[in-house]
Write an enzyme that holds these catalytic residues in place. Sequence first.
Site, short mmCIF file in Angstrom:
data_model
loop_
_atom_site.label_atom_id
_atom_site.label_comp_id
_atom_site.label_asym_id
_atom_site.label_seq_id
_atom_site.Cartn_x
_atom_site.Cartn_y
_atom_site.Cartn_z
N ASP A 103 0.84 -1.20 0.00
CA ASP A 103 0.00 0.00 0.00
C ASP A 103 0.87 1.25 0.00
O ASP A 103 2.05 1.21 0.37
CB ASP A 103 -0.91 0.03 1.22
CG ASP A 103 -1.88 -1.14 1.26
OD1 ASP A 103 -2.18 -1.69 0.18
OD2 ASP A 103 -2.32 -1.50 2.36
N ILE A 104 0.29 2.37 -0.35
CA ILE A 104 1.01 3.64 -0.43
C ILE A 104 1.62 4.03 0.92
O ILE A 104 2.69 4.65 0.97
CB ILE A 104 0.10 4.76 -0.98
CG1 ILE A 104 0.90 6.01 -1.30
CG2 ILE A 104 -1.05 5.05 -0.01
CD1 ILE A 104 0.10 7.07 -2.05
#
Length: 231
Positions: free
Chosen positions: A101-102
């Site tokens: 994920d970011i």
Amino acid sequence: MRLDKFLSQNSDSSRSLIQQAIKAGRVSVNDVIAKKGDQKLLGDEIVTLDGNIVEAFKTRYLMLHKPLGYVCANSDSDYPVVVDLIRLPRWQELQIVGRLDIDTTGLVLLTDDGQWNHRITSPRHECDKIYRVTTANPISADTAELFAAGVQLHGEKALTRPAQLELISSHEALLKIHEGKYHQVKRMFAAAGNLVVALHRESIGNIQLDPALAPGEYRALTAEEIKSVAP
């Protein structure tokens, strides 16, 4: 393989620029100036472009220390992507092995070997991943037992596969899983009544993130690391 395809795959030039170079007489095969881009190569020829020998690229296997704020994709309209950090020819051909994920940091693998990628990401190979998890609240004593038995995630019919939790401190732990469900680690802790505030992947299978790599840095995998992925 066609001459123009060989050159475009093994240089920074596009197919159209390669065609222009061939027409201009800048490409030679075994010291003979090439006339056509569709000339067939057997694989043992010496190909030169502007007098420089063009060699076939070897398959790449890389580890990257993913920093915060980067998306595990080859392109994104809103955020920087991890391949922007790779300064190699043909970077756009690299596949991301095991996305994060970011807001998750840590180990990301990249390769242009599709079969090797599949051996890691295919659920049937059950490749372990280890994450360092930091939580907002103290991790309750029964969380390890809960994760070992399997967790019912919101929107999922089946329980998660057994996972191993090792407490480091009241708010930090190492979690080993071999599934790759959407936001799985965060959802597992949410099911246990806790909130993940930081997440860092330390290893994939037997490949551990090199502690010498700062966020945003990468290196080639060693032969031993590449072979550690079970066939």
